[in-house]
Design a protein around this motif. Structure first.
Motif, PDB file in Angstrom:
ATOM      1  N   GLN A   1       0.504  -1.074   0.092  1.00  0.00           N
ATOM      2  CA  GLN A   1       0.231   0.309   0.288  1.00  0.00           C
ATOM      3  C   GLN A   1       0.783   1.357  -0.239  1.00  0.00           C
ATOM      4  OE1 GLN A   1      -3.605  -0.053  -0.809  1.00  0.00           O
ATOM      5  NE2 GLN A   1      -2.791   2.146  -1.060  1.00  0.00           N
ATOM      6  N   PHE A   2       1.859   1.105   0.901  1.00  0.00           N
ATOM      7  CA  PHE A   2       2.718   2.103   0.328  1.00  0.00           C
ATOM      8  C   PHE A   2       3.422   2.637  -0.351  1.00  0.00           C
ATOM      9  CE2 PHE A   2       7.421   4.312   0.730  1.00  0.00           C
ATOM     10  CZ  PHE A   2       7.105   5.239   2.063  1.00  0.00           C
ATOM     11  N   ALA A   3       3.873   1.837  -1.655  1.00  0.00           N
ATOM     12  CA  ALA A   3       4.464   1.852  -2.840  1.00  0.00           C
ATOM     13  C   ALA A   3       3.252   2.897  -3.646  1.00  0.00           C
ATOM     14  CB  ALA A   3       4.723   0.755  -3.649  1.00  0.00           C
ATOM     15  N   LEU A   4       1.674   2.162  -3.427  1.00  0.00           N
ATOM     16  CA  LEU A   4       1.116   3.390  -4.231  1.00  0.00           C
ATOM     17  C   LEU A   4       0.726   4.326  -3.409  1.00  0.00           C
ATOM     18  CD1 LEU A   4      -1.567  -0.187  -4.689  1.00  0.00           C
ATOM     19  CD2 LEU A   4      -0.105   0.500  -6.427  1.00  0.00           C
ATOM     20  N   ASP A   5       0.882   4.575  -2.561  1.00  0.00           N
ATOM     21  CA  ASP A   5       0.597   6.111  -1.811  1.00  0.00           C
ATOM     22  C   ASP A   5       1.606   5.969  -2.626  1.00  0.00           C
ATOM     23  OD1 ASP A   5      -2.164   4.458  -0.584  1.00  0.00           O
ATOM     24  OD2 ASP A   5      -0.732   4.764   1.535  1.00  0.00           O
ATOM     25  N   PHE A   6       2.527   6.322  -2.143  1.00  0.00           N
ATOM     26  CA  PHE A   6       3.970   7.499  -2.575  1.00  0.00           C
ATOM     27  C   PHE A   6       3.644   7.717  -4.270  1.00  0.00           C
ATOM     28  CE2 PHE A   6       8.389   8.522  -3.846  1.00  0.00           C
ATOM     29  CZ  PHE A   6       8.444   8.558  -3.003  1.00  0.00           C
ATOM     30  N   LEU A   7       3.803   6.551  -5.179  1.00  0.00           N
ATOM     31  CA  LEU A   7       3.806   7.501  -6.849  1.00  0.00           C
ATOM     32  C   LEU A   7       2.340   8.162  -6.377  1.00  0.00           C
ATOM     33  CD1 LEU A   7       4.861   3.362  -7.793  1.00  0.00           C
ATOM     34  CD2 LEU A   7       5.920   5.567  -7.051  1.00  0.00           C
ATOM     35  N   GLN A   8       1.038   7.464  -6.100  1.00  0.00           N
ATOM     36  CA  GLN A   8       0.383   8.093  -6.827  1.00  0.00           C
ATOM     37  C   GLN A   8      -0.042   9.830  -5.653  1.00  0.00           C
ATOM     38  OE1 GLN A   8      -3.215   5.704  -5.463  1.00  0.00           O
ATOM     39  NE2 GLN A   8      -2.835   4.408  -7.032  1.00  0.00           N
ATOM     40  N   ASP A   9       1.292   9.825  -4.952  1.00  0.00           N
ATOM     41  CA  ASP A   9       1.277  10.954  -4.188  1.00  0.00           C
ATOM     42  C   ASP A   9       0.966  12.673  -5.028  1.00  0.00           C
ATOM     43  OD1 ASP A   9       0.909  12.856  -1.674  1.00  0.00           O
ATOM     44  OD2 ASP A   9       2.741  13.252  -1.983  1.00  0.00           O
ATOM     45  N   LYS A  10       0.629  13.499  -4.993  1.00  0.00           N
ATOM     46  CA  LYS A  10       0.609  14.647  -6.053  1.00  0.00           C
ATOM     47  C   LYS A  10       1.659  15.571  -6.164  1.00  0.00           C
ATOM     48  CE  LYS A  10      -4.832  14.984  -6.613  1.00  0.00           C
ATOM     49  NZ  LYS A  10      -6.046  16.576  -6.279  1.00  0.00           N
ATOM     50  N   GLN A  11       2.058  15.596  -4.368  1.00  0.00           N
ATOM     51  CA  GLN A  11       3.512  16.609  -4.033  1.00  0.00           C
ATOM     52  C   GLN A  11       4.508  15.501  -4.877  1.00  0.00           C
ATOM     53  OE1 GLN A  11       3.401  17.862  -0.154  1.00  0.00           O
ATOM     54  NE2 GLN A  11       6.009  17.940  -0.767  1.00  0.00           N
ATOM     55  N   ILE A  12       4.613  14.499  -4.502  1.00  0.00           N
ATOM     56  CA  ILE A  12       5.402  12.975  -5.158  1.00  0.00           C
ATOM     57  C   ILE A  12       5.678  13.730  -6.940  1.00  0.00           C
ATOM     58  CG2 ILE A  12       6.810  10.813  -5.141  1.00  0.00           C
ATOM     59  CD1 ILE A  12       6.933  12.423  -3.009  1.00  0.00           C
TER      60      ILE A  12
END
Length: 406
Positions: free
Chosen positions: A387-398
């Motif tokens: 879940q962290f990988a998906l949350d990180f890659l989808q994060d708008k700021q990132i």
């Protein structure tokens, strides 16, 4: 009722396969060597996915680093890392089970590396395998960096950094154990291992004036080093102060001869307030000063020193990890530091400007006899990493800051 039971049985089967992967990795004896067998086994798990990029890089015979990349070029790239080597098991009589049997007992897996850090590595591997099996569309790339030699100097991470595999990452997660995944580590001490050699002149112990006592000269250095490094007295609010210990010493040929050679090894744990060069300068000044005196001949060398990691407690990767932790594990993680060094010290020297965190399963039994990981911690880590990988890659700021993986 029958449907629920069937679902439970299916989930048990899935979990059993995940546990078997961990057991297999623990059973490979990669004690400061033989990481190639671990790399080969992990590679075999990904071989059925043609879309996966699998690369191996030899550091030394039987010591291969492994890089596995999944996903698409569009979007940021998240780095995940774990090391494949473990420390020696020590006295086998102190173990309840063979340290390389990966025995399951009391809902724990026992074995050398169960905590440090084959459970973290295995959890990363299984998380990526499940993303591939589920054909999850990734808005970017995930790169697994499995390294050799972390326990003895992080030289696997150094090699992969030199080859560019950490360049322009958007963030890096190190799966080292952090108190049953309850801590998120953002800052860590550095480390300097050094060796001082003292050369003298042998003579009969009945006529010591005819020789030069290498041990005596080494002891002079010993006391000066302990005294003068006390000047580095600042403390870090998270990591505490600098520590310096003389941890190994040997010398002499036989009891009735003046020793012509002696050596000692010291270990310094640094904090971000003091770059490693401060300690090099001080130690080398002592060596130079003593070598000006008659009879002294000292030399100093360093073994894979690592800089301290300052980190940022409010970085974006930490905020994302906190949110994922709450959603997946149902608790608020503590933001803290680590007294030990890890591979991110090398990877953070890559091109680009990214932050790292340390977060992984495991108990407080690293490097101890009867090392273990709780099975629930390991399974929770898998779900968190997915879940962290998906949350990180989808994060708008990132995605705004790191628009492309390559």
């Amino acid at each position: 009722m029958r449907i629920d039971t069937f679902k439970d049985e299916v989930q048990m089967m899935k979990n059993q396969k995940k546990i078997e992967i961990l057991q297999k990795i623990i059973q490979i004896k990669s004690v400061n060597d033989n990481e190639s067998e671990v790399a080969d086994y992990i590679s075999s798990l990904f071989s059925r996915f043609p879309e996966t990029n699998i690369q191996k890089f030899t550091y030394a015979p039987n010591r291969d680093n492994l890089v596995i990349t999944i996903g698409k070029n569009q979007g940021p790239m998240l780095g995940l890392t774990g090391h494949m080597d473990v420390v020696a098991p020590g006295n086998l009589e102190d173990w309840k089970y063979d340290p390389f049997s990966a025995t399951i007992a009391d809902n724990k897996v026992y074995g050398r590396g169960a905590t440090d850090m084959k459970s973290g590595l295995a959890a990363l591997v299984v998380a990526l395998l499940e993303l591939l099996e589920q054909k999850t569309e990734l808005p970017g790339k995930i790169r697994l960096l499995a390294t050799v030699g972390e326990e003895t100097g992080e030289y696997g991470a150094a090699q992969l950094t030199t080859k560019g595999f950490a360049d322009n990452l958007a963030g890096l997660l190190v799966a080292e154990p952090t108190s049953h995944m309850q801590n998120i580590v953002y800052t860590a001490r550095g480390v300097i291992d050094y060796k001082v050699k003292s050369y003298g002149k042998t003579a009969h112990s009945a006529e010591p004036q005819d020789g030069i006592n290498a041990i005596d000269n080494l002891i002079v250095f010993y006391h000066l080093a302990i005294e003068r490094l006390l000047k580095f007295s600042k403390t870090d609010p998270v990591l505490g102060g600098v520590t310096h210990s003389i941890t190994k010493i040997k010398g002499g040929e036989q009891v009735n001869s003046i020793p012509s050679y002696a050596e000692l090894m010291g270990n310094i744990r640094t904090i971000p307030a003091y770059p490693n060069q401060c300690f090099y300068d001080e130690l080398e000044a002592i060596i130079a000063e003593l070598n000006q005196q008659q009879g002294f001949k000292l030399a100093i060398t360093y073994s894979f020193p690592e800089e301290a990691i300052p980190g940022k407690p409010d970085s974006r990767i930490i905020k994302i990890a906190q949110r994922t932790h709450q959603n997946v594990l149902g608790s608020e993680a503590k933001i803290t530091g680590s007294s030990g060094a890890n591979d991110s010290s090398e990877f953070l020297q890559a091109k680009g400007n990214f932050n790292s965190i340390e977060l992984g399963p495991g108990s407080n039994t690293s490097h101890q006899s009867n090392e273990y990981v709780e099975i629930n911690d390991y399974l929770n880590a898998i779900e968190f990493y997915k879940q962290f990988a998906l949350d990180f890659l989808q994060d708008k700021q990132i995605r705004k800051e790191f628009p492309a993986a390559d």
